[in-house]
Design a protein around this motif. Structure first.
Motif, PDB file in Angstrom:
ATOM      1  N   HIS A 191       0.926  -0.875   0.005  1.00 13.62           N
ATOM      2  CA  HIS A 191      -0.432   0.129   0.146  1.00 13.62           C
ATOM      3  C   HIS A 191       0.942   1.132  -0.102  1.00 13.62           C
ATOM      4  CE1 HIS A 191      -2.860   3.096   1.382  1.00 13.62           C
ATOM      5  NE2 HIS A 191      -3.927   1.703   0.914  1.00 13.62           N
ATOM      6  N   TYR A 267      -1.316  -1.851   6.374  1.00 21.92           N
ATOM      7  CA  TYR A 267      -1.541  -2.692   5.239  1.00 21.92           C
ATOM      8  C   TYR A 267      -1.005  -3.867   5.203  1.00 21.92           C
ATOM      9  CZ  TYR A 267      -4.945   1.831   4.938  1.00 21.92           C
ATOM     10  OH  TYR A 267      -5.451   2.387   5.279  1.00 21.92           O
ATOM     11  N   PHE A 273      -7.205  -3.784   1.888  1.00 18.91           N
ATOM     12  CA  PHE A 273      -6.165  -2.323   1.722  1.00 18.91           C
ATOM     13  C   PHE A 273      -7.484  -1.076   1.603  1.00 18.91           C
ATOM     14  CE2 PHE A 273      -1.829  -3.346  -1.241  1.00 18.91           C
ATOM     15  CZ  PHE A 273      -1.566  -3.736  -0.013  1.00 18.91           C
ATOM     16  N   TYR A 274      -6.866   0.317   1.603  1.00 12.50           N
ATOM     17  CA  TYR A 274      -8.174   1.415   1.628  1.00 12.50           C
ATOM     18  C   TYR A 274      -7.484   1.482   0.461  1.00 12.50           C
ATOM     19  CZ  TYR A 274      -9.956   5.434   1.636  1.00 12.50           C
ATOM     20  OH  TYR A 274     -10.981   6.969   1.547  1.00 12.50           O
TER      21      TYR A 274
END
Length: 279
Positions: A191, A267, A273-274
């Motif tokens: 990430h 993450y 994940f964002y």
């Protein structure tokens, strides 16, 4: 003169800009390069002193103003193999950078590379793994060697896996595609937030002469990641078919960063994940 609290970033793109912003927040004086003067206002807004540097420009001067009046140069620019397929072109650019460093007396370099330098072994691969011989891979590891093999320099290399997060969604690149045959292949992702944190940690703890892999410790298969992306962000998922034989792959391990740097991932699982949802 060494400037311990000054960092120069060669390349302030998708990863470099948030890194520059994070370093400014930590109290560093940050100098950042871009190929486009239109980006100066954005860099200045983030507290970064901007410089125009274009290594593709044959007339580019080697002094670059006071850009190299700094403690560490962090190099974060892509090899551009699509524009110039020559596997030596990127290393030649780095030779150009090295010449500028030698003129200014700067000897400390953090070089951002990629785990695509490793060959597919259908097994786990760490920092000692065999190197791939494709043009892109050779372009990267030959560029690393420009600094790593020169005893005049202290160099740390960070090889990052697939950079994702926010607007970069792996499954979205394959939305609606049919009969993909790589669904069972483990992913090697990191990430953006973790890549920034890892680079910031290396600025604080350079570990000169060391190569690190930057990759999330968990490796779900592509099918699971793509389908989770599609469900979360509401786009058409791809479909998958069984291949006649398993495609070549590798599972990148980055335990060295966790052990030597005491690094903890924000993450660790690519399934979580964002990403930013589209309006």
């Amino acid at each position: 003169m060494e400037k311990k609290n000054t960092i120069s970033l060669l390349g302030c793109g998708w990863l470099g800009l948030p890194l520059a912003t994070a370093l400014v927040k930590e109290g560093y004086d940050v100098k950042g390069s871009t190929r486009h003067t239109e980006k100066f206002a954005l860099l200045e807004k983030e507290g970064v002193k901007p410089y125009r540097i274009d290594l593709d420009d044959e007339e580019e001067r080697l002094d670059w103003g006071d850009f190299l009046d700094t403690g560490i140069l962090l190099i974060n620019i892509p090899p551009g193999v699509k524009r110039n397929p020559s596997e030596s072109a990127y290393a030649q650019k780095m030779e150009k950078v090295k010449s500028a460093l030698l003129v200014r007396g700067l000897r400390q370099v953090i070089f951002v590379s990629a785990t695509s330098v490793y060959a597919n072994t259908n097994a786990e691969v760490d920092e000692t793994g065999p190197l791939e011989q494709s043009p892109r891979a050779k372009a990267l590891w030959k560029a690393e060697e420009v600094f790593v093999k020169d005893p005049r320099f202290q160099c740390t290399v960070l090889r990052l896996s697939g950079l994702l997060g926010y607007d970069r969604v792996p499954g979205k690149y394959f939305a609606g595609k049919q009969n993909l045959t790589t669904g069972s292949i483990p992913v090697n992702y990191i990430h953006q937030d973790d890549a920034v944190l890892l680079l910031k940690t290396l600025v604080e703890q350079p570990h000169w002469g060391t190569v690190f892999n930057g990759v999330a410790p968990l490796h779900p298969v592509r099918k699971d990641v793509y389908e989770a992306n599609a469900k979360e962000l509401e786009f058409t998922p791809p479909t998958f078919a069984e291949p006649e034989e398993i495609p070549a792959f590798k599972v990148i391990r980055g335990r060295k960063a966790e052990e030597l740097l005491h690094f903890t991932f924000k993450y660790p699982d690519p399934m979580k994940f964002y990403y930013e949802k589209s309006e």
